[in-house]
Write a protein that holds these residues in place. Sequence first.
Motif, mmCIF file in Angstrom:
data_model
loop_
_atom_site.group_PDB
_atom_site.id
_atom_site.type_symbol
_atom_site.label_atom_id
_atom_site.label_comp_id
_atom_site.label_asym_id
_atom_site.label_seq_id
_atom_site.Cartn_x
_atom_site.Cartn_y
_atom_site.Cartn_z
ATOM 1 N N GLY A 5 -16.075 41.474 -16.199
ATOM 2 C CA GLY A 5 -17.471 41.108 -16.011
ATOM 3 C C GLY A 5 -17.986 41.748 -14.743
ATOM 4 O O GLY A 5 -17.257 41.861 -13.756
ATOM 5 N N CYS A 31 -19.337 41.811 -20.139
ATOM 6 C CA CYS A 31 -20.562 41.133 -19.740
ATOM 7 C C CYS A 31 -21.038 41.636 -18.379
ATOM 8 O O CYS A 31 -20.231 42.049 -17.540
ATOM 9 C CB CYS A 31 -20.310 39.623 -19.674
ATOM 10 S SG CYS A 31 -21.807 38.631 -19.436
ATOM 11 N N ALA A 33 -24.089 40.562 -15.252
ATOM 12 C CA ALA A 33 -25.053 39.561 -14.815
ATOM 13 C C ALA A 33 -25.972 40.151 -13.761
ATOM 14 O O ALA A 33 -25.565 40.988 -12.953
ATOM 15 C CB ALA A 33 -24.341 38.332 -14.247
ATOM 16 N N ARG A 41 -30.269 42.303 -19.428
ATOM 17 C CA ARG A 41 -30.296 42.666 -20.844
ATOM 18 C C ARG A 41 -30.478 44.169 -21.020
ATOM 19 O O ARG A 41 -29.778 44.805 -21.814
ATOM 20 C CB ARG A 41 -31.435 41.918 -21.549
ATOM 21 C CG ARG A 41 -31.517 42.194 -23.048
ATOM 22 C CD ARG A 41 -32.811 41.670 -23.637
ATOM 23 N NE ARG A 41 -33.970 42.320 -23.036
ATOM 24 C CZ ARG A 41 -34.395 43.542 -23.361
ATOM 25 N NH1 ARG A 41 -33.752 44.258 -24.257
ATOM 26 N NH2 ARG A 41 -35.449 44.066 -22.759
ATOM 27 N N ALA A 44 -27.293 46.021 -19.934
ATOM 28 C CA ALA A 44 -26.245 45.880 -20.953
ATOM 29 C C ALA A 44 -26.509 46.825 -22.120
ATOM 30 O O ALA A 44 -25.594 47.500 -22.616
ATOM 31 C CB ALA A 44 -26.175 44.434 -21.432
ATOM 32 N N GLU A 51 -22.516 41.700 -23.837
ATOM 33 C CA GLU A 51 -23.241 40.487 -23.481
ATOM 34 C C GLU A 51 -23.768 40.565 -22.055
ATOM 35 O O GLU A 51 -23.316 41.386 -21.250
ATOM 36 C CB GLU A 51 -22.341 39.266 -23.655
ATOM 37 C CG GLU A 51 -21.857 39.083 -25.093
ATOM 38 C CD GLU A 51 -21.136 37.768 -25.285
ATOM 39 O OE1 GLU A 51 -21.587 36.748 -24.726
ATOM 40 O OE2 GLU A 51 -20.111 37.761 -25.997
ATOM 41 N N TRP A 52 -24.712 39.688 -21.740
ATOM 42 C CA TRP A 52 -25.293 39.654 -20.405
ATOM 43 C C TRP A 52 -25.622 38.219 -20.028
ATOM 44 O O TRP A 52 -25.744 37.346 -20.883
ATOM 45 C CB TRP A 52 -26.560 40.510 -20.346
ATOM 46 C CG TRP A 52 -27.607 40.159 -21.366
ATOM 47 C CD1 TRP A 52 -27.707 40.628 -22.648
ATOM 48 C CD2 TRP A 52 -28.681 39.221 -21.185
ATOM 49 N NE1 TRP A 52 -28.781 40.074 -23.279
ATOM 50 C CE2 TRP A 52 -29.414 39.203 -22.409
ATOM 51 C CE3 TRP A 52 -29.120 38.432 -20.134
ATOM 52 C CZ2 TRP A 52 -30.525 38.404 -22.591
ATOM 53 C CZ3 TRP A 52 -30.232 37.629 -20.298
ATOM 54 C CH2 TRP A 52 -30.924 37.619 -21.521
ATOM 55 N N GLU A 53 -25.728 37.984 -18.729
ATOM 56 C CA GLU A 53 -26.092 36.671 -18.216
ATOM 57 C C GLU A 53 -27.237 36.822 -17.212
ATOM 58 O O GLU A 53 -27.335 37.834 -16.518
ATOM 59 C CB GLU A 53 -24.899 35.999 -17.515
ATOM 60 C CG GLU A 53 -23.729 35.677 -18.420
ATOM 61 C CD GLU A 53 -23.974 34.473 -19.334
ATOM 62 O OE1 GLU A 53 -25.049 33.844 -19.215
ATOM 63 O OE2 GLU A 53 -23.106 34.183 -20.169
ATOM 64 N N LEU A 59 -21.999 34.077 -15.257
ATOM 65 C CA LEU A 59 -20.939 35.037 -15.571
ATOM 66 C C LEU A 59 -19.601 34.554 -15.025
ATOM 67 O O LEU A 59 -18.566 34.608 -15.710
ATOM 68 C CB LEU A 59 -21.274 36.415 -15.003
ATOM 69 C CG LEU A 59 -20.284 37.534 -15.355
ATOM 70 C CD1 LEU A 59 -21.016 38.851 -15.570
ATOM 71 C CD2 LEU A 59 -19.233 37.707 -14.265
ATOM 72 N N ARG A 62 -17.809 31.936 -17.174
ATOM 73 C CA ARG A 62 -17.365 32.284 -18.523
ATOM 74 C C ARG A 62 -15.843 32.265 -18.625
ATOM 75 O O ARG A 62 -15.140 32.700 -17.712
ATOM 76 C CB ARG A 62 -17.894 33.663 -18.922
ATOM 77 C CG ARG A 62 -19.398 33.697 -19.139
ATOM 78 C CD ARG A 62 -19.852 35.094 -19.480
ATOM 79 N NE ARG A 62 -19.339 35.539 -20.775
ATOM 80 C CZ ARG A 62 -20.086 35.865 -21.822
ATOM 81 N NH1 ARG A 62 -21.410 35.751 -21.741
ATOM 82 N NH2 ARG A 62 -19.554 36.281 -22.940
#
Length: 325
Positions: A5, A31, A33, A41, A44, A51-53, A59, A62
């Motif tokens: 991440g 992912c 963040a 978004r 990513a 995925e993204w946060e 993040l 997770r």
Amino acid sequence: MIRIGILGAAKIAPKAVIVPASKRADCSVVCVAARDGEKARAYAGEHGIPEWEASYEALIARRDIDLIYNALPPHRHMDLTIAALEAGKAVLCEKPFAMNAREARAMTEAAARSGRPLVEAFHYRFHPMFEEILRQVNEGAIGKLCAVRAEFSVAIKYRPGELRHDPALGGGALMDLGCYALHWARTVAGSEPEVKSASARLSEHGADLVTEANLEFPGGVPAKVRTSMMPGQRFKALLALQGTEGVLVARNPLHPSLGSSITIRRGLSIRRYSVEGQTTYDHQLAHMIDVMKTNAPPLTGGADAVANMALIDAVYAAAGVNRPA
């Protein structure tokens, strides 16, 4: 499979982690963040991250992440790295490690408590070129080390929001560039120096544009370190070592794969050569994975990271530069 991440929609992340991970079968970036959900978004999507946060904390929380790459500015290294470690994640933290030695110490103590790896992203250190430099020095290719000169300089243009020109975020030439030159000198000498004198030229925003320091390693070995991000500054990454029996000059130990050389002069003999390897970032990720999978000793982080930050603190103090607490 090591799941990665990324903290921060950072410019450095593609070459530092995303591309190197794409070449491997044992890890994957899952992912990213950012503070802004739309930015996360978009990032990513641009880089093929599944995925993204919309927050760093999300993040870190997770369960499907094993390794966190902290690509944020230095002022967010301590809090988020400690949070990641306490959440059971390994961390690859960008350089400079922290804002100061106090923060670096807190981070390494958190790593010790959690039992999770914490590595500082001095990517040059993992390339075979620097291993070759150390081998030559340790095997006496230039005799006993007598003097060190190290410089990393490159122009960094000011613009609003440029973190490297903002001391509150951990900017400044010494923090962003000079941290490498100090690390080169310390790693080759294998000891910690005393700061004899230092000077700095500050911008109107309070960031050091040029910093120079005179150091002395145990045994009376002098070292000169310079760093500049002044407008018009040409790229310079140089490590020069004077020994009792010769001289070793390493050009571009920062990014050897982009063109570099080692020159050893001993009497009338001159040898110049390059050391093959992948990008420094490929070697860095490989080392991080090795640390996680086989418990290999980290080449950076720990006491080394604290010592490098302590030296940065001491150089700034000697130069009379007041820094954020």
